[in-house]
Write a protein that holds these residues in place. Structure first.
Motif, short mmCIF file in Angstrom:
data_model
loop_
_atom_site.label_atom_id
_atom_site.label_comp_id
_atom_site.label_asym_id
_atom_site.label_seq_id
_atom_site.Cartn_x
_atom_site.Cartn_y
_atom_site.Cartn_z
N PRO A 45 -11.45 3.82 2.11
CA PRO A 45 -12.26 2.73 2.66
C PRO A 45 -12.11 2.65 4.19
CG PRO A 45 -10.27 1.85 1.68
CD PRO A 45 -10.23 3.33 1.45
N VAL A 67 -17.68 -2.75 0.47
CA VAL A 67 -16.69 -1.71 0.77
C VAL A 67 -17.41 -0.39 0.97
CG1 VAL A 67 -14.61 -0.50 -0.01
CG2 VAL A 67 -14.99 -2.88 -0.70
N THR A 90 -5.63 -5.87 -7.00
CA THR A 90 -5.72 -4.52 -6.45
C THR A 90 -6.93 -3.84 -7.05
OG1 THR A 90 -3.34 -4.31 -6.14
CG2 THR A 90 -4.60 -2.27 -6.21
N HIS A 98 0.84 -1.20 0.00
CA HIS A 98 0.00 0.00 0.00
C HIS A 98 0.87 1.25 0.00
CE1 HIS A 98 -4.10 -1.49 0.27
NE2 HIS A 98 -3.72 -2.41 1.14
N LEU A 147 -14.70 -2.80 5.55
CA LEU A 147 -14.73 -3.89 4.57
C LEU A 147 -15.46 -5.07 5.20
CD1 LEU A 147 -10.94 -4.14 3.53
CD2 LEU A 147 -12.72 -2.86 2.36
N THR A 205 -7.34 2.27 -2.37
CA THR A 205 -7.33 0.94 -2.98
C THR A 205 -7.72 -0.13 -1.97
OG1 THR A 205 -5.00 0.44 -2.46
CG2 THR A 205 -5.43 1.61 -4.52
N ILE A 206 -8.23 -1.23 -2.50
CA ILE A 206 -8.46 -2.46 -1.74
C ILE A 206 -7.55 -3.52 -2.34
CG2 ILE A 206 -10.15 -4.19 -1.01
CD1 ILE A 206 -10.89 -1.45 -0.04
N LYS A 207 -6.84 -4.25 -1.51
CA LYS A 207 -5.99 -5.33 -2.03
C LYS A 207 -6.51 -6.66 -1.49
CE LYS A 207 -1.86 -2.47 -2.70
NZ LYS A 207 -1.78 -2.54 -4.17
N THR A 217 -7.38 -5.96 2.43
CA THR A 217 -6.94 -4.78 3.17
C THR A 217 -7.37 -3.54 2.41
OG1 THR A 217 -4.79 -4.79 2.03
CG2 THR A 217 -4.92 -5.93 4.16
N GLY A 218 -7.77 -2.52 3.15
CA GLY A 218 -8.11 -1.23 2.55
C GLY A 218 -7.19 -0.17 3.10
N ARG A 270 -8.19 -0.74 7.20
CA ARG A 270 -9.10 -1.83 7.58
C ARG A 270 -8.59 -3.15 7.02
NH1 ARG A 270 -13.85 -2.50 10.89
NH2 ARG A 270 -14.31 -0.33 10.57
N LEU A 299 -10.58 2.12 -6.08
CA LEU A 299 -11.95 2.57 -5.84
C LEU A 299 -12.29 3.74 -6.75
CD1 LEU A 299 -11.98 2.32 -1.96
CD2 LEU A 299 -12.97 0.72 -3.59
#
Length: 801
Positions: free
Chosen positions: A163, A180, A154, A108, A166, A132-134, A126-127, A114, A157
């Motif tokens: 975020p 999300v 990845t 990240h 989650l 981004t969310i991975k 993970t956010g 989160r 958003l």
């Protein structure tokens, strides 16, 4: 040397994602505490509190989550921080858990906010505030001895937002569903095809940021509908139903509830259609949960005793448990815990807790815990015989840097103070053959950062703050009686006030009287139309405890009355020391010139300043200490010099010795020894500890210890053998070491370092050896640090090699 951790006190980070309670059988609760992750067993019958802290992060920990392992022998813990890193820990469970960091991931680009896991799978998400969310896969063998992570996807958003929550769940055997939400009022739903997620729906309805999301199955049977709870800063919780099939579920009767008025007309029951490889689904609005009066931070499901229940916590100082009323088909709040306070946003001194930031179910569902603004945990357990939730002892601690620490004169209790603007009293609760350390009083709740503290008598102490003055506090009778009852601490002072409070719009703790429960509150000669301030009266039962006080008592009823203010300094107070006979107090403040770098002396009987002030330093005096016989006063400063002041026959202190180049960089700490020949230690940023001894006309350097980083604090044990010197020092990087040597040669000097896993993560600000008390078998050392912890170590010096 045999060194143990007897107590750790530390407050939790105010982030709704920064705690998790392991449901796999370890009974551990992990929570972010400054840059570390604290491990606590809330159900421990011995009530030992936090027993270890995982230190590797370099900034505040924002997100903590246990990874499901299916084993009670060990736990896998995921932690995300403002340092952009995700760290994976293996914790071996047992009476004394062992932990090690097995993996650090820095994919990240910004703070991780989160973490969400999916039970019965190796997938987690993970956010972060990089928008981004991975999606990750944990790669491991059967007993988790080798662990790695694989980045699967990845998700960027769009539109971009942070975020804050989650939730992952299994949609069917081939697909997962990911919800999300965060700094927008909509919820994005992603459905997986293989391990790749695609945006499938956007749920609207909330009118504020969304802080919490959680999925659950409606019933424990396979194939039942998924329910999603979303909690927002708009003060509402919304429930959403994920239903399989083309046919929509029956419309919720909640939509037609006339009590909702205008709000009801804005509740859309639009069906959102989604599909996976195995079938088609709809997402519909199910219910609106009304009851909280402020932002809602957490919402989590639990199947408990055959019923589906939802736990929520809010800024309105309450924790609520909701369940469906089967008769009317609506969701109702069946239990409300915490404080019903109208004083929103006010300080803890006036009674407001400042909101509950985290709420967690215990693994068995019969206990709940919540974390408040003051960094303290509250715990409630359901007692079936009483058919009610009963509050129980939890753990508390500072939430910012702890700057000062001292023992009471007789060593019976410990006082700490720091940048969270509180002073806290810790003592050992003794009962039925058990003992554990707890916070028993919060004598001072202030409006300025507090920098230093010292005990004047067994029932009086003094603190210095950024407000340029010092305040003196006396122990109230309510606290003295509680300490006597629960800790067997005797008080000789019979002239104690009953209790204390802070008057409305006041800044100083005022002494107040307590009255019996059935005694009416009298107005005295006051006009009957003028109401008595309820804060000026306290019922005696309020201070009658058979356990350490809960957070609501600590934050409101256990202040100490203030007896004096000491003026004179022009800048923030930097150091304070009381003479060993308790007759004098020496103080200093931050300074950049000789005019302010003075030491002021105050008489403790009448609290007047003894003129003239002591001038020698040109920059801030960082530490002060009187010699054991009070003949000398030692001062050290940022100007790199130490000064020894000697008491003349008239009782005044005059300059006897000074060394303008005692260290090559600023001196940060100093301490007298108990040796027969006057001997003292100084420590500084030049990474040295120096031992000095007074001779007839000079001060001789007797020994030097070189360290790996700047030394910030030192203290000498005064209970050792006549010619033996035992001292402890702390460094800028959190290392603690015990030094041992003998007079007169001071050679060799043996150094024992405290294990890094037991040490603080940041700068040590002060150390204090405990004065010997009755029945104390081991020596104890109190340590406070910038990592917001107060630690007590037990040492067996007799076993030292």
């Amino acid at each position: 040397m045999d060194i143990t951790t007897d107590s750790i006190s530390i407050g939790g980070n105010r982030n709704p994602a920064a705690a998790d309670w392991d449901s796999e059988g370890s009974a551990l609760l992990a929570f972010g505490a400054d840059n570390g992750v604290a491990l606590w067993e809330p159900q421990d019958s011995k009530l030992r509190g936090v027993h270890s802290i995982l230190n590797k992060h370099t900034k505040a920990v924002n997100a903590v989550k246990f990874f499901p392992t299916g084993s009670s022998k060990f736990s896998i813990l995921l932690s995300g921080s403002a340092d952009h890193s995700l760290r994976i820990w293996r914790v071996k469970n047992g009476p004394s858990p062992q932990h090690d960091l097995v993996k650090t991931v820095t994919e990240h680009q910004n703070a991780i906010t989160r973490i969400s896991t999916l039970p019965d799978s190796d997938i987690f998400a993970t956010g972060a505030s990089d928008g981004t969310i991975k999606i990750w896969k944990l790669v491991h063998d059967s007993d988790f001895t080798t662990i790695d992570v694989e980045l699967l996807q990845t998700i960027i958003l769009n539109p971009r937002y942070f975020p804050l929550s989650l939730a992952l769940a299994r949609l069917d055997s081939s697909s997962m569903i990911l919800a999300v939400a965060g700094t927008k009022s909509t919820i994005q739903i992603f459905i997986s095809k293989g391990n790749h997620f695609e945006l499938s729906a956007t749920l609207s309805g909330h009118e504020g940021w969304i802080r919490a999301l959680d999925f659950t199955r409606e019933t424990l049977t396979d194939g039942s509908d998924l329910l999603l709870a979303s909690a927002s800063q708009d003060k509402y919780i919304r429930l959403w139903r994920v239903h399989r099939g083309e046919v929509l579920p029956a419309a919720s009767s909640a939509l037609n509830d006339p009590a909702l008025g205008v709000l009801g007309r804005s509740l859309s029951n639009k069906a959102h259609r989604i599909e996976s490889k195995e079938g088609k689904y709809s997402i519909t609005f199910e219910a609106l949960l009304l009851g909280h009066e402020d932002w809602i931070y957490t919402a989590s499901w639990r199947h408990r005793k055959g019923k589906l229940q939802l736990l929520s916590t809010s800024e309105d100082n309450s924790l609520a448990i909701w369940e469906a009323d089967e008769t009317f088909g609506v969701w109702v709040c069946t239990t409300r815990l915490g404080e019903i306070s109208a004083q929103k946003g006010s300080t803890t001194a006036t009674g407001s807790a400042g909101g509950f930031w985290i709420g967690l179910w215990s693994p068995d569902g019969d206990s709940v815990v919540s974390l408040g603004r003051t960094g303290s945990w509250r715990k409630w357990t359901f007692e079936a015989e009483k058919d009610m939730w009963v509050q129980q002892v939890a753990t508390t601690g500072h939430v910012r840097e702890v700057k000062g620490v001292c023992w009471s004169r007789d060593g019976s209790f410990l006082l700490s103070t720091g940048s969270d603007q509180t002073t806290r009293l810790f003592a050992e609760w003794k009962r039925y053959g058990k003992s554990s350390w707890h916070e028993f009083s919060r004598p001072q709740i202030h409006g300025y950062d507090l920098n230093c503290i010292d005990a004047v008598t067994d029932s009086q102490f003094i603190t210095g703050a950024d407000e340029k003055l010092l305040r003196v506090f006396d122990e109230p009778r309510g606290v003295a009686e509680m300490l006597k009852k629960l800790c067997n601490i005797q008080s000789d002072n019979n002239e104690l006030p009953d209790a204390a409070n802070i008057p409305v719009l006041g800044l100083s703790n005022k002494a107040i009287q307590t009255v019996e429960d059935d005694e009416p509150i009298q107005n005295g000669n006051v006009d009957e139309r003028e109401a008595v301030d309820p804060g000026s009266v306290m019922r005696k039962s309020t201070l009658d405890f058979d356990h350490p006080p809960f957070e609501d008592h600590l934050a409101r009823h256990l202040l100490w009355p203030e007896s004096e203010k000491l003026y004179g300094h022009g800048y923030e107070i930097s150091a304070v020391a009381t003479s060993n006979d308790g007759r004098l107090v020496a103080t200093a403040c931050r300074a950049s010139s000789i005019d302010h770098a003075v030491i002021r002396l105050y008489d403790t009987k009448e609290w007047f300043e003894i003129k003239p002030s002591l001038k020698a330093h040109s920059l801030t005096v960082t530490a002060l200490q009187f010699s054991p016989d009070d003949k000398y006063l030692l001062s050290v400063g940022r100007d790199r010099q130490w000064v020894v002041w000697e008491q003349n026959p008239e009782g005044a202190y005059v300059l006897r010795f000074n060394n303008l180049k005692g260290h090559t960089r600023m001196i940060l700490g100093a301490a007298w020894t108990a040796l027969e020949e006057p001997t003292f230690l100084t420590v500084g940023r030049d990474k040295t500890v120096k031992i000095w001894q007074l001779a007839a006309d000079e001060v001789q350097l007797k020994g030097t210890v070189k360290t790996e980083s700047a030394v910030t604090a030192v203290h000498c044990n005064r209970k050792t053998a006549l010619a033996s010197l035992v001292f402890a020092y702390g460094t800028e990087d959190g290392q603690i070491a015990i030094g041992r040597t003998t007079s007169p040669t001071f050679d060799p000097i043996h150094i024992t370092r405290v294990d890094a896993q037991m040490s603080p993560a940041r700068t040590i600000n002060q150390l204090a050896w405990r004065p010997k008390t009755d029945g104390q078998r081991r020596d104890q050392l109190a340590v406070v640090s910038d990592d917001s912890s107060v630690r007590i170590y037990g040492l067996d010096l007799s076993k030292a090699q």
